[in-house]
Design a protein around this motif. Sequence first.
Motif, PDB file in Angstrom:
ATOM      1  N   VAL A  66      45.871  44.316  53.568  1.00 48.64           N
ATOM      2  CA  VAL A  66      47.114  44.882  53.055  1.00 48.64           C
ATOM      3  C   VAL A  66      46.951  45.242  51.586  1.00 48.64           C
ATOM      4  CG1 VAL A  66      49.562  44.496  52.647  1.00 48.64           C
ATOM      5  CG2 VAL A  66      48.475  43.549  54.689  1.00 48.64           C
ATOM      6  N   ALA A  67      46.515  44.275  50.782  1.00 49.61           N
ATOM      7  CA  ALA A  67      46.439  44.505  49.338  1.00 49.61           C
ATOM      8  C   ALA A  67      45.446  43.543  48.699  1.00 49.61           C
ATOM      9  CB  ALA A  67      47.814  44.327  48.707  1.00 49.61           C
ATOM     10  N   PHE A  68      45.071  43.886  47.461  1.00 46.86           N
ATOM     11  CA  PHE A  68      44.180  43.062  46.662  1.00 46.86           C
ATOM     12  C   PHE A  68      44.768  42.951  45.264  1.00 46.86           C
ATOM     13  CE2 PHE A  68      41.664  45.329  49.758  1.00 46.86           C
ATOM     14  CZ  PHE A  68      40.925  44.322  50.335  1.00 46.86           C
ATOM     15  N   CYS A  69      44.406  41.865  44.582  1.00 44.36           N
ATOM     16  CA  CYS A  69      44.880  41.694  43.221  1.00 44.36           C
ATOM     17  C   CYS A  69      43.843  40.892  42.440  1.00 44.36           C
ATOM     18  CB  CYS A  69      46.217  40.961  43.213  1.00 44.36           C
ATOM     19  SG  CYS A  69      46.986  40.911  41.585  1.00 44.36           S
ATOM     20  N   LEU A  70      43.504  41.376  41.258  1.00 44.36           N
ATOM     21  CA  LEU A  70      42.690  40.605  40.326  1.00 44.36           C
ATOM     22  C   LEU A  70      43.642  39.895  39.376  1.00 44.36           C
ATOM     23  CD1 LEU A  70      39.775  43.048  39.473  1.00 44.36           C
ATOM     24  CD2 LEU A  70      39.590  40.856  40.645  1.00 44.36           C
ATOM     25  N   LEU A  71      43.493  38.580  39.281  1.00 40.56           N
ATOM     26  CA  LEU A  71      44.398  37.766  38.458  1.00 40.56           C
ATOM     27  C   LEU A  71      43.621  37.085  37.343  1.00 40.56           C
ATOM     28  CD1 LEU A  71      46.302  35.983  41.354  1.00 40.56           C
ATOM     29  CD2 LEU A  71      47.081  37.931  40.028  1.00 40.56           C
ATOM     30  N   VAL A  72      44.155  37.145  36.142  1.00 41.52           N
ATOM     31  CA  VAL A  72      43.521  36.505  35.002  1.00 41.52           C
ATOM     32  C   VAL A  72      43.686  34.985  35.077  1.00 41.52           C
ATOM     33  CG1 VAL A  72      45.453  36.594  33.375  1.00 41.52           C
ATOM     34  CG2 VAL A  72      43.110  36.737  32.543  1.00 41.52           C
ATOM     35  N   ALA A  73      44.757  34.523  35.720  1.00 39.26           N
ATOM     36  CA  ALA A  73      45.011  33.088  35.860  1.00 39.26           C
ATOM     37  C   ALA A  73      45.714  32.838  37.186  1.00 39.26           C
ATOM     38  CB  ALA A  73      45.873  32.581  34.710  1.00 39.26           C
ATOM     39  N   GLU A  74      45.525  31.655  37.711  1.00 37.14           N
ATOM     40  CA  GLU A  74      46.168  31.278  38.967  1.00 37.14           C
ATOM     41  C   GLU A  74      47.394  30.427  38.666  1.00 37.14           C
ATOM     42  OE1 GLU A  74      43.085  29.582  41.327  1.00 37.14           O
ATOM     43  OE2 GLU A  74      41.788  31.280  40.889  1.00 37.14           O
ATOM     44  N   LYS A  75      48.315  31.037  37.970  1.00 43.69           N
ATOM     45  CA  LYS A  75      49.549  30.368  37.598  1.00 43.69           C
ATOM     46  C   LYS A  75      50.703  30.987  38.370  1.00 43.69           C
ATOM     47  CE  LYS A  75      47.939  29.060  33.052  1.00 43.69           C
ATOM     48  NZ  LYS A  75      48.104  29.196  31.627  1.00 43.69           N
ATOM     49  N   GLU A  76      51.795  30.248  38.391  1.00 43.74           N
ATOM     50  CA  GLU A  76      52.950  30.682  39.174  1.00 43.74           C
ATOM     51  C   GLU A  76      53.439  32.073  38.785  1.00 43.74           C
ATOM     52  OE1 GLU A  76      57.418  29.059  39.726  1.00 43.74           O
ATOM     53  OE2 GLU A  76      55.812  27.561  39.976  1.00 43.74           O
ATOM     54  N   ASN A  77      53.504  32.374  37.482  1.00 40.15           N
ATOM     55  CA  ASN A  77      54.028  33.683  37.072  1.00 40.15           C
ATOM     56  C   ASN A  77      53.099  34.830  37.495  1.00 40.15           C
ATOM     57  OD1 ASN A  77      52.012  33.387  35.145  1.00 40.15           O
ATOM     58  ND2 ASN A  77      53.277  34.106  33.468  1.00 40.15           N
ATOM     59  N   ASN A  78      51.778  34.582  37.546  1.00 37.36           N
ATOM     60  CA  ASN A  78      50.844  35.601  38.027  1.00 37.36           C
ATOM     61  C   ASN A  78      51.055  35.861  39.518  1.00 37.36           C
ATOM     62  OD1 ASN A  78      49.333  33.881  35.811  1.00 37.36           O
ATOM     63  ND2 ASN A  78      48.606  35.985  35.653  1.00 37.36           N
ATOM     64  N   PHE A  79      51.256  34.786  40.266  1.00 41.14           N
ATOM     65  CA  PHE A  79      51.483  34.933  41.702  1.00 41.14           C
ATOM     66  C   PHE A  79      52.835  35.581  41.994  1.00 41.14           C
ATOM     67  CE2 PHE A  79      48.401  31.248  42.121  1.00 41.14           C
ATOM     68  CZ  PHE A  79      47.382  32.016  42.648  1.00 41.14           C
ATOM     69  N   VAL A  80      53.860  35.238  41.224  1.00 42.96           N
ATOM     70  CA  VAL A  80      55.175  35.846  41.406  1.00 42.96           C
ATOM     71  C   VAL A  80      55.087  37.352  41.154  1.00 42.96           C
ATOM     72  CG1 VAL A  80      57.526  36.010  40.472  1.00 42.96           C
ATOM     73  CG2 VAL A  80      56.534  33.766  40.971  1.00 42.96           C
ATOM     74  N   TRP A  81      54.401  37.740  40.087  1.00 40.83           N
ATOM     75  CA  TRP A  81      54.226  39.167  39.796  1.00 40.83           C
ATOM     76  C   TRP A  81      53.520  39.876  40.945  1.00 40.83           C
ATOM     77  CZ3 TRP A  81      49.983  42.382  39.257  1.00 40.83           C
ATOM     78  CH2 TRP A  81      50.234  43.648  38.715  1.00 40.83           C
ATOM     79  N   THR A  82      52.456  39.258  41.461  1.00 39.07           N
ATOM     80  CA  THR A  82      51.701  39.843  42.570  1.00 39.07           C
ATOM     81  C   THR A  82      52.556  39.957  43.824  1.00 39.07           C
ATOM     82  OG1 THR A  82      49.653  38.921  41.713  1.00 39.07           O
ATOM     83  CG2 THR A  82      49.668  39.545  44.031  1.00 39.07           C
ATOM     84  N   LEU A  83      53.268  38.901  44.170  1.00 38.13           N
ATOM     85  CA  LEU A  83      54.089  38.925  45.383  1.00 38.13           C
ATOM     86  C   LEU A  83      55.265  39.895  45.248  1.00 38.13           C
ATOM     87  CD1 LEU A  83      54.040  35.140  46.332  1.00 38.13           C
ATOM     88  CD2 LEU A  83      52.790  37.003  47.431  1.00 38.13           C
ATOM     89  N   ASP A  84      55.772  40.077  44.047  1.00 36.44           N
ATOM     90  CA  ASP A  84      56.814  41.094  43.831  1.00 36.44           C
ATOM     91  C   ASP A  84      56.273  42.494  44.102  1.00 36.44           C
ATOM     92  OD1 ASP A  84      59.083  39.619  43.265  1.00 36.44           O
ATOM     93  OD2 ASP A  84      58.662  39.522  41.113  1.00 36.44           O
ATOM     94  N   ARG A  85      55.040  42.767  43.667  1.00 33.71           N
ATOM     95  CA  ARG A  85      54.418  44.073  43.958  1.00 33.71           C
ATOM     96  C   ARG A  85      54.229  44.225  45.470  1.00 33.71           C
ATOM     97  NH1 ARG A  85      55.073  43.188  39.281  1.00 33.71           N
ATOM     98  NH2 ARG A  85      57.028  44.081  39.834  1.00 33.71           N
TER      99      ARG A  85
END
Length: 148
Positions: A66-85
Motif C-alpha cells: 500500500v505505502a512506504f515511509c522513511l522515518l527519522v524516529a520511531e516516536k508516536e508523533n512520527n507514526f501519527v503523521w504517517t498514519l494520517d497520510r
Amino acid sequence: MYVHWCRCEEVSNVVQDIFWTHSDSTKPVNSFNIIILIDSTYKTNKYRMSLLEVVGITSTGLTFFVAFCLLVAEKENNFVWTLDRFKGLFFRVDSYPRVVVCDRDISLMNAIKIVFPEAYNLLYRFHINKNVKPKCKCWCIQERHEIK
C-alpha cells in the motif's frame, strides 16, 4: 504516478519523514480495507532511517503493498503523521481499516489508537512466538530447580 508527502524540521528544513505510494495502490486498499499489516525495518539503510511498510490483504489471501515511509524516529508523533497520510488514501470515511496488525511497538500501537480508534490492533504471531519462547524457557528452568 507516485503520491508522496514529506515533513521537514522547522528550523533547519531537513527532511524528517517521507511517505509515498503508487497511485494504483489506492484502488486495492479501498477495496480490501478490512485488514492492514504495518511493519518496519530498523535503520538498515544508508540514511539510518526506519522503513515502514503498509501492506493489505485481498479476500483471496494475497498481499499487496500500500505505502512506504522513511522515518527519522520511531516516536508516536512520527507514526501519527504517517498514519494520517495513509488515512488520506481512503475514498470514504467508512472504509478505514477494521484490523491493524503490527509488532509490539508501543509508539505505533498508540498512534493506531489515535488515528484509527475504531480499529482492532493485533500483534504478529511471529513476534509473539519470538517473545514467548524465551520467557517459557526461564520458567521451565526455574521449575526444574524448585522440583529438585
